[in-house]
Scaffold this motif. Structure first.
Motif, PDB file in Angstrom:
ATOM      1  N   ASN A 423     -85.189  34.044  87.499  1.00  0.00           N
ATOM      2  CA  ASN A 423     -83.748  33.854  87.301  1.00  0.00           C
ATOM      3  C   ASN A 423     -82.913  35.059  87.712  1.00  0.00           C
ATOM      4  O   ASN A 423     -81.764  35.188  87.298  1.00  0.00           O
ATOM      5  CB  ASN A 423     -83.432  33.500  85.843  1.00  0.00           C
ATOM      6  N   GLY A 424     -83.485  35.953  88.525  1.00  0.00           N
ATOM      7  CA  GLY A 424     -82.704  37.076  89.028  1.00  0.00           C
ATOM      8  C   GLY A 424     -82.676  38.287  88.128  1.00  0.00           C
ATOM      9  O   GLY A 424     -82.005  39.274  88.431  1.00  0.00           O
ATOM     10  N   GLU A 425     -83.398  38.246  86.997  1.00  0.00           N
ATOM     11  CA  GLU A 425     -83.496  39.434  86.167  1.00  0.00           C
ATOM     12  C   GLU A 425     -84.369  40.463  86.880  1.00  0.00           C
ATOM     13  O   GLU A 425     -85.189  40.120  87.733  1.00  0.00           O
ATOM     14  CB  GLU A 425     -84.081  39.090  84.796  1.00  0.00           C
ATOM     15  N   VAL A 426     -84.197  41.740  86.514  1.00  0.00           N
ATOM     16  CA  VAL A 426     -84.974  42.790  87.160  1.00  0.00           C
ATOM     17  C   VAL A 426     -85.563  43.730  86.119  1.00  0.00           C
ATOM     18  O   VAL A 426     -85.070  43.829  84.991  1.00  0.00           O
ATOM     19  CB  VAL A 426     -84.124  43.610  88.160  1.00  0.00           C
ATOM     20  N   ALA A 427     -86.624  44.415  86.524  1.00  0.00           N
ATOM     21  CA  ALA A 427     -87.244  45.448  85.700  1.00  0.00           C
ATOM     22  C   ALA A 427     -87.570  46.620  86.603  1.00  0.00           C
ATOM     23  O   ALA A 427     -87.815  46.444  87.800  1.00  0.00           O
ATOM     24  CB  ALA A 427     -88.505  44.914  85.024  1.00  0.00           C
ATOM     25  N   ARG A 428     -87.544  47.819  86.039  1.00  0.00           N
ATOM     26  CA  ARG A 428     -87.905  48.992  86.827  1.00  0.00           C
ATOM     27  C   ARG A 428     -89.343  48.851  87.296  1.00  0.00           C
ATOM     28  O   ARG A 428     -90.233  48.487  86.533  1.00  0.00           O
ATOM     29  CB  ARG A 428     -87.758  50.257  85.982  1.00  0.00           C
ATOM     30  N   ALA A 429     -89.581  49.127  88.574  1.00  0.00           N
ATOM     31  CA  ALA A 429     -90.926  49.018  89.130  1.00  0.00           C
ATOM     32  C   ALA A 429     -91.783  50.186  88.673  1.00  0.00           C
ATOM     33  O   ALA A 429     -91.294  51.302  88.480  1.00  0.00           O
ATOM     34  CB  ALA A 429     -90.867  48.982  90.651  1.00  0.00           C
ATOM     35  N   ASP A 430     -93.065  49.909  88.492  1.00  0.00           N
ATOM     36  CA  ASP A 430     -94.027  50.947  88.126  1.00  0.00           C
ATOM     37  C   ASP A 430     -94.155  51.928  89.281  1.00  0.00           C
ATOM     38  O   ASP A 430     -94.486  51.555  90.401  1.00  0.00           O
ATOM     39  CB  ASP A 430     -95.379  50.285  87.828  1.00  0.00           C
ATOM     40  N   LYS A 431     -93.899  53.208  89.015  1.00  0.00           N
ATOM     41  CA  LYS A 431     -93.931  54.218  90.086  1.00  0.00           C
ATOM     42  C   LYS A 431     -95.291  54.301  90.750  1.00  0.00           C
ATOM     43  O   LYS A 431     -95.393  54.617  91.930  1.00  0.00           O
ATOM     44  CB  LYS A 431     -93.538  55.581  89.530  1.00  0.00           C
ATOM     45  N   SER A 432     -96.349  54.001  89.995  1.00  0.00           N
ATOM     46  CA  SER A 432     -97.689  54.123  90.567  1.00  0.00           C
ATOM     47  C   SER A 432     -97.955  53.091  91.657  1.00  0.00           C
ATOM     48  O   SER A 432     -98.831  53.263  92.478  1.00  0.00           O
ATOM     49  CB  SER A 432     -98.738  53.973  89.459  1.00  0.00           C
TER      50      SER A 432
END
Length: 452
Positions: A423-432
């Motif tokens: 639905n277009g929500e986002v989360a910070r991507a894992d830096k690793s």
């Protein structure tokens, strides 16, 4: 019936379907072109521009700032010079050391009669930095009508008055017609630096994008809004939360138990589109366009900037409207020319080179007509060949960029990597595992924890 006969029948159906699809896309393009001519070639002055302040609704203009955008001084000045008797201007910055602050303070000194304040400091309500930057201004705004306008946009001095006209509507509304809950403006790219990415963005926004944007909003079967410049009521926004589930409209004061208002949209990357969708679906209201454009000043955009910008929004749309996103390649001129040429050759024996040449000649003619309507003048002769080359490159790149974007869910925005969720929500991507961030870090942005 023999297998050969069945195969022939199938090919006839397929070719006929291709022509019907092709004709339908042309109808949509003509609707967009006609609407551009009708709406933007004449921009009358609103009577609200000269009305007494007590007789017009107040407006709070919210402008989020981050760094020295191209043409920042002129962009901000265009909101200081609005011909409207009752508005305030709130300039939001997340960091007290932001480079945009001296520009804002200089304009405040230049226009002491404009009710303008600088609000420093963000409030983190989600992963969207623009929403976080706007929250304090949103809560401190004195008026119900909010005009949220990006810092890289400049507008005509009559834009606010005409937009309020569209939002409020006529004194005697048509019975049964849905109320206008949001007024938006078509983005129009203005190139200040002749970089290849900037030219590609100009060719995209000022022709095909504008044409389709206008057509979809004219047909108005669903919400379709970009957030460069939008007006809406805070009282409406406080009743929605982005779930897109209709409210009980039999109760005019009905609200949702969940968090509502602008903070509820901090979890989305495309908060502008979700706000518009919420007003449309949750409140059952509709949108309108004024006869103004949001002049999007495009600075030093490289080829890589352009590609990843297009890819980012394809990946966001994929998680919001998958079916419509998968159909996008079949709305682009190159794929359509192949569909048309193949269908006409099989059904009528038309040589492909004739149909393809006719297709592109008509396609660019319509696109240039849309450009002239939005700009208020034909394409300047000095940039004609540059624009034509960028237009051709844009059309040829549409499919490769789509294929690059569709097989991924990670995007980079403002120097940070995000994963696009349902639905277009986002989360910070894992830096690793953020290979996209390592592969391409956008210029002029450092991945600092204090970034907007």
């Amino acid at each position: 019936m023999s297998a050969d006969s069945s195969w022939v029948d199938f090919r006839v159906v397929l070719a006929s379907t291709g022509l019907i699809w092709y004709s339908g896309l042309w109808v949509i393009g003509i609707i967009g072109c006609r609407e551009a001519r009708k709406r933007y070639r004449l921009r009358p002055r609103s009577p609200l521009a000269a009305a007494p302040a007590a007789s017009v609704p107040g407006v709070s203009i919210l402008r989020p700032l981050k760094g020295l955008d191209t043409n920042l001084y002129e962009n901000l000045e265009s909101t200081f010079t609005q011909e409207y008797p009752k508005y305030e201007l709130l300039l939001s910055v997340a960091d007290e050391n932001d480079q945009a602050l001296p520009v804002a303070r200089e304009l405040i000194s230049k226009y002491p009669n404009v009710n303008c304040r600088i609000i420093i400091g963000e409030e983190v309500v989600g992963v969207n930095p623009k929403v976080n930057n706007l929250i304090r201004s949103y809560r401190e705004a004195a008026h119900d009508i909010l005009w949220v306008i990006d810092s890289n946009v400049t507008v005509h001095s009559g834009t606010l008055a005409r937009s309020v006209d569209a939002l409020v509507g006529p004194p005697s509304p048509v019975p049964g017609k849905r109320r206008i809950a949001l007024v938006h403006h078509v983005p129009f790219a203005v190139v200040t630096e002749s970089k290849i990415g900037s030219r590609l963005e100009e060719a995209f926004l000022n022709t095909n994008h504008a044409k389709m944007y206008l057509a979809i909003n004219t047909v108005a079967v669903d919400s379709c809004v970009m957030g460069k410049s939008n007006l809406y009521r805070r009282s409406d926004l406080e009743r929605v939360n982005g779930s897109l589930k209709p409210l009980d409209l039999s109760n005019p004061t009905a609200t949702r138990p969940e968090p509502c208002g602008l903070p509820a949209f901090g979890r989305f990357l495309a908060e502008d589109n979700m706000i518009a969708g919420a007003l449309w679906h949750e409140l059952g209201e509709r949108h309108d366009l004024s006869c103004d454009v949001a002049r999007n000043v495009v600075g030093n955009m490289t080829f890589s900037d352009y590609v990843w910008r297009r890819a980012r929004w394809i990946r966001v749309r994929k998680h919001m409207v998958l079916a419509a996103t998968l159909l996008e390649p079949f709305t682009e001129s190159v794929v359509l020319s192949i569909i048309c040429a193949t269908s006409l050759r099989y059904l009528f024996g038309v040589p492909p080179w004739i149909s393809i040449c006719a297709h592109f000649a008509l396609w660019i003619y319509v696109d240039l007509d849309v450009y002239a309507s939005l700009a208020g003048h034909p394409l300047p002769a000095a940039t004609r060949w540059q624009f034509a080359a960028a237009w051709a490159a844009r059309e040829l790149l549409a499919l490769p960029i789509f294929l690059l974007a569709i097989f991924g869910s990670e995007v980079v925005w403002r120097g940070r990597a995000y994963r696009v969720l349902r639905n277009g929500e986002v989360a910070r991507a894992d830096k690793s595992r953020s290979w996209l961030q390592r592969f391409r870090q956008p210029k002029n942005y450092d991945p600092l924890d204090t970034e907007m």
